[in-house]
Each structure stands twice: as C-alpha cells, then as structure tokens.
Design an enzyme around this catalytic site. Structure first.
Site, PDB file in Angstrom:
ATOM      1  CB  SER A   1      -0.884   0.020   1.242  1.00  0.00           C
ATOM      2  OG  SER A   1      -1.390   1.338   1.405  1.00  0.00           O
TER       3      SER A   1
ATOM      4  CG  HIS B   1      -3.901  -1.745  -1.573  1.00  0.00           C
ATOM      5  ND1 HIS B   1      -5.026  -2.483  -1.884  1.00  0.00           N
ATOM      6  CD2 HIS B   1      -4.246  -0.972  -0.510  1.00  0.00           C
ATOM      7  CE1 HIS B   1      -6.005  -2.178  -1.043  1.00  0.00           C
ATOM      8  NE2 HIS B   1      -5.562  -1.260  -0.198  1.00  0.00           N
TER       9      HIS B   1
ATOM     10  CG  ASP C   1      -5.027   2.126   1.129  1.00  0.00           C
ATOM     11  OD1 ASP C   1      -5.997   1.368   0.945  1.00  0.00           O
ATOM     12  OD2 ASP C   1      -3.939   1.750   1.606  1.00  0.00           O
TER      13      ASP C   1
ATOM     14  CG  MET D   1      -8.161   6.833   2.985  1.00  0.00           C
ATOM     15  SD  MET D   1      -7.267   6.775   4.543  1.00  0.00           S
ATOM     16  CE  MET D   1      -6.483   5.173   4.399  1.00  0.00           C
TER      17      MET D   1
ATOM     18  CG  HIS E   1      -9.234  -0.040  -0.204  1.00  0.00           C
ATOM     19  ND1 HIS E   1      -8.597  -0.310   0.994  1.00  0.00           N
ATOM     20  CD2 HIS E   1     -10.573  -0.086   0.069  1.00  0.00           C
ATOM     21  CE1 HIS E   1      -9.507  -0.496   1.937  1.00  0.00           C
ATOM     22  NE2 HIS E   1     -10.710  -0.365   1.404  1.00  0.00           N
TER      23      HIS E   1
ATOM     24  CG  MET F   1     -11.176   2.975   2.530  1.00  0.00           C
ATOM     25  SD  MET F   1      -9.579   2.872   3.369  1.00  0.00           S
ATOM     26  CE  MET F   1      -8.492   3.013   1.951  1.00  0.00           C
TER      27      MET F   1
ATOM     28  CG  MET G   1     -11.527  -3.289   5.444  1.00  0.00           C
ATOM     29  SD  MET G   1     -10.098  -2.753   4.477  1.00  0.00           S
ATOM     30  CE  MET G   1      -9.149  -1.830   5.681  1.00  0.00           C
TER      31      MET G   1
ATOM     32  N   GLY H   1      -8.703   3.654   7.489  1.00  0.00           N
ATOM     33  CA  GLY H   1      -8.423   5.070   7.716  1.00  0.00           C
ATOM     34  C   GLY H   1      -6.948   5.366   7.903  1.00  0.00           C
TER      35      GLY H   1
ATOM     36  N   GLY I   1      -0.495   1.233   9.690  1.00  0.00           N
ATOM     37  CA  GLY I   1       0.248   0.979  10.921  1.00  0.00           C
ATOM     38  C   GLY I   1      -0.580   0.569  12.125  1.00  0.00           C
TER      39      GLY I   1
ATOM     40  CG  ASP J   1      -6.228  -3.045   3.246  1.00  0.00           C
ATOM     41  OD1 ASP J   1      -5.149  -2.784   3.792  1.00  0.00           O
ATOM     42  OD2 ASP J   1      -6.848  -2.237   2.526  1.00  0.00           O
TER      43      ASP J   1
ATOM     44  N   GLY K   1      -2.618  -4.384   9.007  1.00  0.00           N
ATOM     45  CA  GLY K   1      -1.862  -5.091  10.031  1.00  0.00           C
ATOM     46  C   GLY K   1      -1.204  -6.373   9.556  1.00  0.00           C
TER      47      GLY K   1
ATOM     48  N   GLY L   1       1.337  -2.299   4.075  1.00  0.00           N
ATOM     49  CA  GLY L   1       1.923  -0.964   3.978  1.00  0.00           C
ATOM     50  C   GLY L   1       3.202  -0.893   4.771  1.00  0.00           C
TER      51      GLY L   1
HETATM   52  C1  DX5 Z   1      -6.213   1.127   5.859  1.00  0.00           C
HETATM   53  C2  DX5 Z   1      -5.720   0.878   4.453  1.00  0.00           C
HETATM   54  C3  DX5 Z   1      -4.617  -0.111   4.369  1.00  0.00           C
HETATM   55  C4  DX5 Z   1      -3.374   0.289   5.079  1.00  0.00           C
HETATM   56  C5  DX5 Z   1      -2.585  -0.919   5.451  1.00  0.00           C
HETATM   57  O1  DX5 Z   1      -7.311   1.950   5.801  1.00  0.00           O
HETATM   58  O2  DX5 Z   1      -6.759   0.404   3.635  1.00  0.00           O
HETATM   59  O3  DX5 Z   1      -4.324  -0.451   3.021  1.00  0.00           O
HETATM   60  O4  DX5 Z   1      -2.578   1.133   4.324  1.00  0.00           O
HETATM   61  O5  DX5 Z   1      -1.504  -0.472   6.189  1.00  0.00           O
HETATM   62  P1  DX5 Z   1      -0.678  -1.392   7.168  1.00  0.00           P
HETATM   63  O6  DX5 Z   1      -0.162  -2.534   6.333  1.00  0.00           O
HETATM   64  O7  DX5 Z   1       0.382  -0.485   7.640  1.00  0.00           O
HETATM   65  O8  DX5 Z   1      -1.608  -1.849   8.223  1.00  0.00           O
HETATM   66 ZN    ZN Z   2      -6.428  -0.509   1.542  1.00  0.00          ZN
END
Ligand code: DX5
Ligand code: ZN
Length: 229
Positions: free
Chosen positions: A12, A37, A39, A41, A70, A72, A141, A146, A149, A177, A179, A199
């Site tokens: 990501s 990927h 993201d 938002m 993705h 959001m 998810m 949002g 990390g 997606d 953690g 990510g």
């Molecule tokens: C969260 C995103 C994820 C996020 C994953 O809203 O959709 O794609 O970037 O990040 P890590 O891998 O750091 O949890």
């Molecule tokens: Zn994502």
C-alpha cells in the site's frame, strides 16, 4: 487458464514517501511486489484524506502490473468512471459506503474494471452472500480503515475461513488489508486469503533510492506464508 489463487503481495502506497509516489511504485515493483494497492480516503467515510483520481492517473505510467484501487469514500458511484479512466485495474468499494452496493459493483464492471467489495471488521458475510456473481475480489479489512500501521484484528481470521468456504470454486480473490506482518500473514493465508495488502511491513527501513529493504520485507512475508496455502 485457471484462476490464479497463488500468493500476491500488494504494497500500500499509504506507507510510501508521498513526495515520490512514482519512484516508490517503480522501486517496490522491482523488489518483487505483485500488485500496487492505492488507498483513496475522503475524510468522510473514513477520518483521513489521501488523494483522488488525478494522483492515480499520474501513478499509472509508473506501475507495470495491477493497480488495485481501494476506495474508502462515500458516495462511490459518481467517481467510478474517473478512477477507471485513471487506469485502475481493480476498483474496490465498501459495502458500508452506501445503500446500493449492487449497483456500484455493476458500474465498476461496466467501466471495464474488476470489481472488489470491502468489508469493515464489524460487517458480517451476509453482506457478500447475494453478491458472489458480482465480485472479482472480496477485501476483508483486518483493521478499521483510515490509517496505516494499526494492529491486526484477530477475530477476522474466522471470517476469512467462512468466506473461503462461501466462495468455493468461484474465481474470486480474498484480499486482506490491515496489520499484515510476517506473524499475521500465515494466519490469513492458511484461512484462504491469496492477496495480502501490506503498507508498513513492506516500506519500513527502506526508501526509493535504497529499496533493498523493500525486497527483504516482501521476501520475509513470502517465506512466512510458504506451505500455508
Ligand atoms: C487502511 C488501508 C490499508 C493500510 C494498510 O485503511 O486500507 O491499506 O494502508 O496499512 P498497514 O499494512 O500499515 O496496516
Ligand atoms: Zn487498503
């Protein structure tokens, strides 16, 4: 050709250097990323703002493989064509983002993209059961969307196994997606996931001009899941 359910790692760019997205995409692909990927938002559906279709269009020439977008955002439908024109291969919308997810998935396919359906951690699989012929990917998810990390939410592993059973032989990817780390990745691949978004776990310790760490991080995740799928 049979459906490809082999492991795909999708870094990501939320965890990349925001001043150098093009270079970051090139670097992470060269280091073994399967998909990129992206993201998106909106500060409304989720409490954070990233970027929109213009950034995706600017990224497109820097990505050789799949651009996995993705969304959001809410509403989704008015923006589908813009993300398709920006070069998205897959557009994923949240089931929670509006009352007409069936129409949204139809619109994504009509725009020439693969359709993804994302589920927040609190959303059950009933939301998917009537849409299986409409989707190419289901994104489970494993954090509240949002932010990057955050910690992996363990209770979602059972959801992945149940989803895998529900999907059966249908050509639908299960994407995880949030953690994803070398510790959590094998839990979800063993449960049936084939696409891992990561990510922080991919981008940590490197940069686009010192990208070897990206390659090592990707390899560590691959090694952690080997034998579980
Ligand atoms: C969260 C995103 C994820 C996020 C994953 O809203 O959709 O794609 O970037 O990040 P890590 O891998 O750091 O949890
Ligand atoms: Zn994502």
């Amino acid at each position: 050709m049979s459906f490809d359910r082999s492991l795909k790692i999708a870094p990501s760019i939320l965890a990349a250097d925001f001043s150098a997205f093009g270079a970051e995409c090139r670097a992470v692909e060269a280091q073994g990323a399967d998909w990129i990927h992206v993201d998106v938002m909106d500060g409304h559906f989720v409490p954070n703002i990233t970027f929109g279709p213009a950034t995706c269009a600017a990224l497109r020439p820097h990505i050789k493989g799949i651009m996995d977008v993705h969304l959001m955002i809410a509403p989704v439908d008015p923006y589908i064509d813009a993300f398709a024109k920006a070069g998205a291969d897959i557009i994923t919308a949240h089931v929670e983002a509006g009352p007409h997810i069936h129409r949204t998935l139809q619109a994504i396919r009509n725009a020439g993209c693969k359709a993804g359906l994302a589920l927040n951690p609190g959303t059950g699989l009933d939301a998917v059961s009537h849409l299986l012929d409409m989707v190419d990917l289901v994104c489970v998810m494993t954090v509240n969307p949002g932010f990057g990390g955050q910690s992996f939410i363990q209770s979602q592993v059972q959801k992945v196994s149940d989803l895998r059973k529900m999907i059966g032989d249908r050509p639908i990817h299960i994407e995880i997606d949030g953690g994803v780390t070398p510790v959590t990745a094998p839990l979800v691949t063993a449960a049936g996931a084939d696409v891992l978004v990561a990510g922080s776990a991919v981008f940590k310790g490197g940069s686009f001009d010192k990208p070897e760490a990206y390659g090592e991080n990707i390899m560590t995740i691959r090694n952690a899941v080997s034998g579980t799928m």
